[in-house]
Design an enzyme around this catalytic site. Structure first.
Site, PDB file in Angstrom:
ATOM      1  N   LYS A 291       0.766  -1.152   0.113  1.00 23.51           N
ATOM      2  CA  LYS A 291       0.217   0.104   0.326  1.00 23.51           C
ATOM      3  C   LYS A 291       0.724   1.696   0.406  1.00 23.51           C
ATOM      4  CE  LYS A 291      -4.223   1.873   2.049  1.00 23.51           C
ATOM      5  NZ  LYS A 291      -5.124   1.348   3.383  1.00 23.51           N
ATOM      6  N   GLU A 377     -19.049  -6.510  10.199  1.00 26.16           N
ATOM      7  CA  GLU A 377     -20.500  -5.623  11.290  1.00 26.16           C
ATOM      8  C   GLU A 377     -21.671  -6.967  11.645  1.00 26.16           C
ATOM      9  OE1 GLU A 377     -18.452  -3.390   7.880  1.00 26.16           O
ATOM     10  OE2 GLU A 377     -19.689  -5.650   7.996  1.00 26.16           O
ATOM     11  N   ARG A 405     -25.287  -3.603   7.041  1.00 31.74           N
ATOM     12  CA  ARG A 405     -24.933  -4.837   7.484  1.00 31.74           C
ATOM     13  C   ARG A 405     -25.418  -5.462   8.497  1.00 31.74           C
ATOM     14  NH1 ARG A 405     -19.420  -4.489   3.640  1.00 31.74           N
ATOM     15  NH2 ARG A 405     -20.139  -5.966   2.240  1.00 31.74           N
TER      16      ARG A 405
END
Length: 629
Positions: A291, A377, A405
């Site tokens: 990243k 979640e 969610r």
């Protein structure tokens, strides 16, 4: 290998190769020997673009080579390329005809922060939430087969997104229907494997080659005629691969696993993708990237450079910052630590939002009581339910848009059992440039219909702290929803005393019009009230509603105005009208809130103005109603 840049360019860089690759058709006309130089130009263009506009940063830098390789090898847009989440999709947008529009990124009417079907034919699936790509690409692959076409379906998913159960549901289903599709795992944290280098790159080329595949299929046909022989050979191959590569899990699920390979090695990427392009059945390619690759500061601190704000112009005069209060998330983080000091039963849970929800200090001070469940979640909510069953006091820190969610778990696992769980719901209302996928537009509507739940809307930082204590001490499920950003700089009472449940407060006394405010629009309501001499009520509680106060306001005013940064349909204002109807109280009511449409990305102030939720809009709506009465 990629060039590493140390600074974000202030002027648009010279990019002769990228100029030829405005679309994938142009990209595919370049020679392979030109692609590494093209990748450097694309990375430099991304640095320049995001420096001008702000936006997600590190993820896009990490997939420059992968993006180039995918559009070079596959026939996009006919081949369907699905990006998970979309944080990493800016290079994809630059290469798919939107380079000249990138200066409008995340601005009103401009390029969206995430892939959107309505924006480009190359954006095959709209995203923003995590872990949807494999399911979507699988659906495309099945539909393509039913329609008799041979276009490819490719899902690109990060190692963080792979922690969500939805991703594994799709991984489990694809082999069942023998889907011809490719999943690319972009492993940018080395969380699955550090097994990268010449040997693994070489193995990837071998395992994905036509020679290996044809030998494997030929052997399968021969050995399948011998009882048990193919199964023995299959397991021998699996264990041999397992000693060298970390794909046994995916192989067991029924995927042909290749990798891991270096995601910044363009020749290897292109060779492997070409080998895998026409393989039948579920294919899984594991690439390891970094990243922030190619920008030195982001490589050192990828979390800090996940996203950046736009750069100030050179030699621009310093603009003094306006005084403002602490961020609402900061008020929550401080309260969490204070309450944890006073009650050892408290546990904090987050689905991969430690920094965003400001749980950093809590995680450091109370590591044994801090639980980051990753992007899961549903699990976060049911985990809290299990903890509450055993006497713990869970606080779930979650964004409004992500609590959607875990809605079934909220009802079935927490509310039906009346368990003691506090939901600290961040990013409620309109969140700005990330657009409708990230807006917390519906939480009041989907929460207040749940029996037994306590739902609160603070109007400032001090109210937030008091409501967190109120919800924590409440016997049952409770929710406090609060917006992104800073508040009006209210004086904060450091105590942990709760509010009286279900009681609103009159903040200003006026005549004719009573404004019933649910949340942070209180400041705008007070501005308007001073102009039209209206009463302003900080309702505080959506559930239970302060029915006595509503009855009082209805009896003493000609017009009730409800105000909330939530969908009007089913929201807090609807609760007021339902009460009036139930009590047969005839009263003119004006509901102000979010419209029955998705509010597109823009600056938060622009979005509020568009919805009529700024002071000017509120005043105009009230005057229209009064003039038409």
């Amino acid at each position: 290998m990629p060039t590493t840049f140390k600074d974000i360019p202030r002027e648009r860089p010279s990019t002769p190769l990228l100029d030829k690759a405005a679309t994938p058709d142009g990209l595919r006309r370049l020679g392979e020997t030109e692609l590494e130089a093209l990748a450097d130009e694309l990375r430099l263009e991304l640095l320049y673009t995001v420096g001008q506009t702000g936006g997600h940063f590190g993820a896009g830098l990490g997939v420059i080579e992968l993006t180039v390789a995918l559009h070079y090898v596959f026939d996009t847009p006919d081949d369907r390329l699905v990006w998970d989440v979309g944080h990493q999709a800016y290079p994809h947008k630059i290469l798919t005809g939107r380079r000249e529009q990138m200066s409008t990124l995340r601005q009103k009417g401009g390029v969206a922060a995430f892939p959107r079907r309505s924006e480009s034919e190359y954006d095959t699936f709209g995203v923003g939430h995590s872990s949807t790509s494999i399911s979507a690409a699988l659906g495309m692959a099945v539909a393509n087969r039913l329609q008799g076409n041979d276009r490819k379906a490719i899902a690109v998913i990060g190692d963080g997104a792979l922690t969500a159960g939805m991703a594994f549901e799709a991984l489990n289903h694809a082999p069942e229907v023998n889907a011809d599709m490719l999943v690319i795992l972009n492993d940018n944290d080395m969380s699955i494997s550090r097994n990268v280098g010449g040997l693994s790159n070489y193995l990837a080329k071998i395992l994905s080659s036509r020679t290996y595949t044809s030998m494997r299929e030929g052997s399968k046909k021969v050995l399948s005629r011998l009882p048990g022989a193919w199964e023995i050979a299959r397991r021998t191959e699996e264990y041999a691969k397992g000693m060298l590569v970390p794909g046994t899990l995916f192989e067991e699920l029924g995927w042909n696993y290749i990798g891991p390979i270096d995601g910044h090695d363009l020749p290897t990427l292109i060779a492997t993708l070409r080998n895998m392009r026409d393989l039948k059945g579920p294919q899984f390619l594991h690439v390891v990237t970094k990243k922030g690759k190619g920008f030195a500061p982001a490589e050192v601190d990828p979390i800090e450079y996940h996203a950046i704000t736009k750069l100030d112009p050179l030699n621009a005069p310093a603009v003094p910052k306006k005084a403002s209060g602490p961020k609402y998330s900061g008020v929550f983080g401080q309260w969490l630590c204070d309450m944890a000091d006073s009650d050892e039963r408290l546990v904090g849970i987050t689905p991969a939002m430690k920094e965003g929800s400001d749980l950093v200090a809590f995680s450091e001070r109370f590591p044994d009581r801090y639980f980051d469940v990753a992007i899961a979640e549903q699990h976060a909510v049911t985990l809290s339910a299990g903890m509450a069953c055993e006497g713990a006091k869970p606080v779930v820190a979650i964004y409004s848009t992500f609590l959607q969610r875990g809605y079934d778990q909220l009802i079935h696992d927490v509310a039906v059992q009346n368990l003691d769980v506090l939901f600290a719901i961040d990013r409620a209302g309109l969140v700005g440039e990330d657009g409708p996928t990230h807006a917390g537009s519906f939480d009041l509507s989907y929460l207040r219909c749940i029996p037994g739940i306590l739902v609160m809307t603070p109007s400032d930082e001090n109210e937030l702290r008091k409501m967190l204590s109120t919800g924590y001490l409440f016997n049952g499920p409770a929710a406090v929803r609060y917006p992104r950003g800073t508040g009006p700089n209210a004086v904060i009472d450091s105590s942990l005393e709760p509010l009286e449940i279900g009681k609103g407060v009159v903040r200003r006394q006026g005549s004719q019009v009573a404004m019933l405010v649910f949340g942070v629009q209180l400041a705008e309501a007070l501005i308007v009230a001073d102009k039209i001499n209206a009463t302003v009520v900080d309702m505080r509680f959506v559930k239970p509603l302060d029915e006595a106060l509503v009855r009082e306001m209805a009896a003493s005013h000609d017009l009730l105005v409800t105000l909330e940064e939530n969908a009007i349909m089913g929201g807090a204002g609807a609760a007021v009208s339902e009460f009036l109807a139930r009590e047969n109280i005839l009263k003119s009511v004006l509901h102000l809130g979010l419209p029955d449409s998705y509010v597109e990305h823009a600056k938060p102030a622009q979005m509020l103005a568009e919805c009529g939720l700024d002071a000017n809009g509120i005043e105009a709506s009230i005057n229209r109603r009064l003039n038409n009465a």
